[in-house]
Design an enzyme around this catalytic site. Structure first.
Site, PDB file in Angstrom:
ATOM      1  N   CYS A   1       0.831  -1.199   0.000  1.00  0.00           N
ATOM      2  CA  CYS A   1       0.000   0.000   0.000  1.00  0.00           C
ATOM      3  C   CYS A   1       0.874   1.262   0.000  1.00  0.00           C
ATOM      4  O   CYS A   1       1.729   1.439   0.877  1.00  0.00           O
ATOM      5  CB  CYS A   1      -0.903  -0.014   1.238  1.00  0.00           C
ATOM      6  SG  CYS A   1      -1.793   1.520   1.517  1.00  0.00           S
ATOM      7  N   ALA A   2       0.647   2.142  -0.960  1.00  0.00           N
ATOM      8  CA  ALA A   2       1.436   3.372  -1.067  1.00  0.00           C
ATOM      9  C   ALA A   2       1.278   4.257   0.174  1.00  0.00           C
ATOM     10  O   ALA A   2       2.251   4.843   0.651  1.00  0.00           O
ATOM     11  CB  ALA A   2       1.033   4.146  -2.322  1.00  0.00           C
TER      12      ALA A   2
END
Length: 117
Positions: A10-11
């Protein structure tokens, strides 16, 4: 002590790790998909966040739709149970810093618990 419930894919979660590192804060990483929180831990997290368990659920997640949870009215205990059984539905990242917690969407939420006030 600082802890982050992290998903490396997840960024936003990676950005939260970078934020903590840039602040020179030592922290523990909990890869919650590999090591999911139990019911007691989730209840404590929700309490620290000051939200209802339902607000911690990722409703845009494909799994949410597959489980037929859209439009359902569950109790707090049932939402906790759903997240314990399906940790992929837990919003991320969650940072716990001392007695405070924040969901790192946006990352400014994390900054607000890091700054002494």
């Amino acid at each position: 002590m600082t802890k982050i419930y992290h998903n490396p894919r997840c960024a936003k979660s990676r950005a939260a790790v970078e934020l903590l590192e840039s602040r020179g804060i030592e922290f523990d990483i909990v890869k919650y998909l590999d090591d999911p929180p139990n019911e007691k831990e989730l209840r404590a997290i929700v309490k620290m966040l000051g939200i209802s368990p339902e607000k911690l659920v990722r409703k845009g997640e494909k799994l949410f739709k597959e489980l037929g949870l859209g439009g359902k009215s569950l109790t707090d205990a049932q939402w906790i149970e759903v997240m314990v059984e399906h940790p992929k539905l837990i919003e991320r990242p969650i940072v716990i810093h001392g007695a405070k917690a924040a969901i790192g969407r946006p990352t400014e939420n994390i900054e607000s618990i890091l700054d002494p006030s």
